[in-house]
Design an enzyme around this catalytic site. Structure first.
Site, PDB file in Angstrom:
ATOM      1  N   GLN A 142      -5.625   5.412  97.724  1.00 26.49           N
ATOM      2  CA  GLN A 142      -5.654   4.830  99.071  1.00 26.49           C
ATOM      3  C   GLN A 142      -5.968   5.906 100.122  1.00 26.49           C
ATOM      4  O   GLN A 142      -6.708   5.651 101.071  1.00 26.49           O
ATOM      5  CB  GLN A 142      -4.300   4.154  99.357  1.00 26.49           C
ATOM      6  CG  GLN A 142      -4.319   3.150 100.485  1.00 26.49           C
ATOM      7  CD  GLN A 142      -5.129   1.892 100.159  1.00 26.49           C
ATOM      8  OE1 GLN A 142      -5.424   1.606  99.003  1.00 26.49           O
ATOM      9  NE2 GLN A 142      -5.512   1.161 101.187  1.00 26.49           N
ATOM     10  N   GLY A 148     -12.515   4.576  99.955  1.00 28.20           N
ATOM     11  CA  GLY A 148     -13.587   4.176  99.028  1.00 28.20           C
ATOM     12  C   GLY A 148     -13.931   5.268  98.028  1.00 28.20           C
ATOM     13  O   GLY A 148     -14.227   4.980  96.862  1.00 28.20           O
ATOM     14  N   HIS A 159      -2.850  11.788 110.931  1.00 32.44           N
ATOM     15  CA  HIS A 159      -2.456  10.389 111.225  1.00 32.44           C
ATOM     16  C   HIS A 159      -1.125  10.090 110.529  1.00 32.44           C
ATOM     17  O   HIS A 159      -0.945  10.409 109.348  1.00 32.44           O
ATOM     18  CB  HIS A 159      -3.507   9.407 110.695  1.00 32.44           C
ATOM     19  CG  HIS A 159      -4.850   9.555 111.347  1.00 32.44           C
ATOM     20  ND1 HIS A 159      -5.024   9.583 112.722  1.00 32.44           N
ATOM     21  CD2 HIS A 159      -6.088   9.687 110.813  1.00 32.44           C
ATOM     22  CE1 HIS A 159      -6.313   9.723 113.001  1.00 32.44           C
ATOM     23  NE2 HIS A 159      -6.982   9.802 111.851  1.00 32.44           N
ATOM     24  N   GLY A 208       5.188  -3.949  68.806  1.00 33.38           N
ATOM     25  CA  GLY A 208       5.551  -2.547  69.022  1.00 33.38           C
ATOM     26  C   GLY A 208       6.972  -2.414  69.533  1.00 33.38           C
ATOM     27  O   GLY A 208       7.735  -1.554  69.081  1.00 33.38           O
ATOM     28  N   GLU A 244       5.537   5.191  73.896  1.00 25.13           N
ATOM     29  CA  GLU A 244       6.896   5.680  73.570  1.00 25.13           C
ATOM     30  C   GLU A 244       7.974   4.694  74.043  1.00 25.13           C
ATOM     31  O   GLU A 244       9.063   5.090  74.442  1.00 25.13           O
ATOM     32  CB  GLU A 244       7.127   7.088  74.118  1.00 25.13           C
ATOM     33  CG  GLU A 244       6.142   8.066  73.506  1.00 25.13           C
ATOM     34  CD  GLU A 244       6.730   9.368  73.049  1.00 25.13           C
ATOM     35  OE1 GLU A 244       7.959   9.485  72.953  1.00 25.13           O
ATOM     36  OE2 GLU A 244       5.933  10.265  72.762  1.00 25.13           O
TER      37      GLU A 244
HETATM   38  N1  COS Z   1      20.046   6.671  68.199  1.00 20.89           N
HETATM   39  C1  COS Z   1      20.658   6.373  67.013  1.00 20.89           C
HETATM   40  N2  COS Z   1      20.843   5.115  66.574  1.00 20.89           N
HETATM   41  C2  COS Z   1      20.402   4.132  67.371  1.00 20.89           C
HETATM   42  C3  COS Z   1      19.771   4.345  68.600  1.00 20.89           C
HETATM   43  C4  COS Z   1      19.614   5.691  69.008  1.00 20.89           C
HETATM   44  N3  COS Z   1      19.028   6.000  70.177  1.00 20.89           N
HETATM   45  N4  COS Z   1      19.441   3.186  69.166  1.00 20.89           N
HETATM   46  C5  COS Z   1      19.851   2.225  68.312  1.00 20.89           C
HETATM   47  N5  COS Z   1      20.431   2.807  67.240  1.00 20.89           N
HETATM   48  C6  COS Z   1      21.068   2.127  66.098  1.00 20.89           C
HETATM   49  C7  COS Z   1      22.136   1.163  66.579  1.00 20.89           C
HETATM   50  O1  COS Z   1      23.360   1.829  66.759  1.00 20.89           O
HETATM   51  C8  COS Z   1      22.180   0.178  65.446  1.00 20.89           C
HETATM   52  O2  COS Z   1      22.895   0.755  64.378  1.00 20.89           O
HETATM   53  P1  COS Z   1      23.962  -0.098  63.486  1.00 20.89           P
HETATM   54  O3  COS Z   1      23.196  -1.095  62.705  1.00 20.89           O
HETATM   55  O4  COS Z   1      24.598   0.942  62.623  1.00 20.89           O
HETATM   56  O5  COS Z   1      24.891  -0.736  64.476  1.00 20.89           O
HETATM   57  C9  COS Z   1      20.728   0.097  65.015  1.00 20.89           C
HETATM   58  O6  COS Z   1      20.108   1.314  65.433  1.00 20.89           O
HETATM   59  C10 COS Z   1      19.986  -1.078  65.602  1.00 20.89           C
HETATM   60  O7  COS Z   1      20.046  -0.966  66.994  1.00 20.89           O
HETATM   61  P2  COS Z   1      19.772  -2.191  67.966  1.00 20.89           P
HETATM   62  O8  COS Z   1      20.622  -3.354  67.538  1.00 20.89           O
HETATM   63  O9  COS Z   1      19.897  -1.697  69.356  1.00 20.89           O
HETATM   64  O10 COS Z   1      18.246  -2.541  67.605  1.00 20.89           O
HETATM   65  P3  COS Z   1      17.243  -3.576  68.252  1.00 20.89           P
HETATM   66  O11 COS Z   1      16.479  -4.210  67.157  1.00 20.89           O
HETATM   67  O12 COS Z   1      17.939  -4.446  69.249  1.00 20.89           O
HETATM   68  O13 COS Z   1      16.158  -2.621  69.010  1.00 20.89           O
HETATM   69  C11 COS Z   1      15.244  -1.177  70.673  1.00 20.89           C
HETATM   70  C12 COS Z   1      16.476  -1.636  69.878  1.00 20.89           C
HETATM   71  C13 COS Z   1      14.617  -2.264  71.508  1.00 20.89           C
HETATM   72  C14 COS Z   1      15.811  -0.100  71.600  1.00 20.89           C
HETATM   73  C15 COS Z   1      14.192  -0.560  69.709  1.00 20.89           C
HETATM   74  O14 COS Z   1      13.580  -1.543  68.916  1.00 20.89           O
HETATM   75  C16 COS Z   1      13.117   0.230  70.445  1.00 20.89           C
HETATM   76  O15 COS Z   1      13.339   1.348  70.875  1.00 20.89           O
HETATM   77  N6  COS Z   1      11.903  -0.336  70.571  1.00 20.89           N
HETATM   78  C17 COS Z   1      10.781   0.372  71.154  1.00 20.89           C
HETATM   79  C18 COS Z   1      10.041   1.140  70.131  1.00 20.89           C
HETATM   80  C19 COS Z   1       9.154   2.167  70.735  1.00 20.89           C
HETATM   81  O16 COS Z   1       9.543   2.931  71.587  1.00 20.89           O
HETATM   82  N7  COS Z   1       7.912   2.206  70.266  1.00 20.89           N
HETATM   83  C20 COS Z   1       6.962   3.172  70.710  1.00 20.89           C
HETATM   84  C21 COS Z   1       6.486   3.922  69.521  1.00 20.89           C
HETATM   85  S1  COS Z   1       5.856   5.505  69.902  1.00 20.89           S
HETATM   86  S2  COS Z   1       4.229   5.206  70.890  1.00 20.89           S
END
Ligand code: COS
Length: 382
Positions: free
Chosen positions: A336, A340, A278, A131, A363
């Site tokens: 707390q 109980g 308290h 995820g 999220e």
């Molecule tokens: N808005 C727009 N673009 C974004 C962004 C944002 N908030 N965050 C990242 N990007 C873009 C980056 O700029 C990058 O673009 P370029 O390739 O053009 O440079 C691209 O997306 C990849 O970004 P990044 O390298 O940061 O990606 P990662 O794979 O390292 O992942 C995280 C980033 C960890 C932040 C992402 O995978 C994430 O949010 N994971 C959690 C997912 C989540 O919340 N799941 C819950 C689902 S709903 S229950």
């Protein structure tokens, strides 16, 4: 100038949501939690009152509220039941990709009929194999003429068993990581769209969660949102918008925990006086109040920032992370204070702890929020 006073419209919105929460949701919260019942009739009433598609502009049939105003509503709803609130606001999460990535034609074609009646939608990003690493998703989208063919599985999808519409993230080429991801709007009626059975969850038990399988599901190219490969950016920008209301949801849980704990502390006697007299209890209530107020202010700041046109990645991650950690601590302390009795299902506070836990996970886990915060911070020192 910064002004903490709500306008009369905001006060009316908050009061309307509070009335709905206290009269329609709260009386059923314990029963739905115990039975794991999805109270469709309550969600339908929320839709009738305009409490459901809060982020969709009125021109497409939604309520069209600023994020700040959405947060006022979400806090009130979550005070009554965080699980029901999750199901009520899931449409905002699922429809946000359409608002961000859709053309005018797509918005009217998809949102107008969707919002005109009571319908549920689900946001399908998370997969069984991971995820947090959203860029590595495996659900495959193969182009076939004027369609894409989707194959794969999503999990932990809110409202999936009851949704009529799914926003689905899938890759045309996993080796491209985030650059291969597209966002699609998929109707439940599509052959090969198979929601799974409802999960048994620790909390948020009034909300339904399941897998959704795609087995050769044909989706028109006209239902792809944004340009080819824009799906990851749409997902990230969606979460920037929707994490702030999770801060509001957590604030609502924390407020409920304090309301229950303070009222109990005034009626429960030990050593010849109410336990509220308290200092050990007063210190707990004071710490809980600090955490609550900081959570609310950070949520309001994030909403204000996004409403003023900024991306708000850092602010929304701070709000979601801080408020959900705060809700967890405050709910724990409320138990707390009850001693109980707090551990017993007959009393309302143990549910708050179980509900708060999910806000630290969904999220984007709070570990992911800290990664987002640190990256945004460090960029400013480049
Ligand atoms: N808005 C727009 N673009 C974004 C962004 C944002 N908030 N965050 C990242 N990007 C873009 C980056 O700029 C990058 O673009 P370029 O390739 O053009 O440079 C691209 O997306 C990849 O970004 P990044 O390298 O940061 O990606 P990662 O794979 O390292 O992942 C995280 C980033 C960890 C932040 C992402 O995978 C994430 O949010 N994971 C959690 C997912 C989540 O919340 N799941 C819950 C689902 S709903 S229950």
């Amino acid at each position: 100038m910064v002004d903490f006073a709500l306008t009369s419209e905001q006060t009316s919105l908050r009061d309307m949501a509070r009335k709905f929460a206290r009269t329609e949701m709260a009386p059923h919260a314990a029963e739905c939690d115990r039975a794991g019942r999805f109270p469709d009739e309550i969600y339908r009433k929320a839709w009738e009152l305009g409490l459901m598609n809060l982020n969709v502009p009125t021109e497409y049939g939604g309520t069209g509220l600023a994020l700040f105003d959405q947060c006022l509503i979400v806090e009130e709803l979550a005070h009554a039941c965080a699980g029901m609130t999750t199901s009520i606001i899931a449409n905002c999460l699922a429809l946000e990709p359409i608002l961000l990535g859709g053309t005018e034609e797509q918005k009217h074609r998809i949102l107008d009929p969707f919002c005109a009646e009571y319908h549920l939608a689900s946001f399908c990003l998370t997969e069984p194999s991971g995820g947090s690493d959203a860029g590595s998703l495996k659900t495959h989208a193969r182009r076939d003429g004027d369609h894409y063919v989707l194959d794969g599985e999503k999990c932990f999808i809110t409202n999936a068993p009851f949704a009529s519409l799914y926003t689905v993230f899938a890759t045309t080429d996993p080796t491209l990581r985030h650059k291969g991801i597209n966002a699609f709007v998929v109707s439940r009626d599509t052959e090969g769209v198979l929601p799974g059975k409802e999960e048994e969850k620790m909390g948020h038990r009034a909300s339904a969660t399941s897998t959704v399988r795609f087995e050769g599901a044909r989706v028109p190219v006209a239902n792809r949102l944004g340009a080819d490969g824009e799906g990851f950016s749409i997902a990230m920008r969606t979460l920037d918008q929707t994490r702030t209301p999770i801060g509001a949801l957590a604030t609502g849980i924390a407020q409920a925990a304090i309301d229950h704990a303070a009222a109990y502390a005034k009626r429960r006697h030990t050593f010849g006086k109410p336990i509220a007299e308290h200092q050990a209890i007063q210190i707990k209530l004071a710490d809980m109040t600090q955490a609550l107020r900081a959570a609310r202010l950070l949520t309001w700041e994030a909403a204000w920032t996004i409403d003023h046109g900024e991306r708000g990645s850092l602010e929304s991650a701070v709000a979601k992370c801080f408020a959900s950690d705060a809700a967890m601590r405050v709910a724990d302390e409320a138990i707390q204070v009850f001693g109980g009795y707090g551990y017993m299902k007959e009393y309302p506070v143990e549910k708050l702890l179980r509900d708060a836990k999910l806000a630290q996970i969904y999220e984007g886990s709070n570990e992911i929020q800290r990664i987002v915060i640190a990256r945004e911070l460090l960029q400013r020192y480049a």
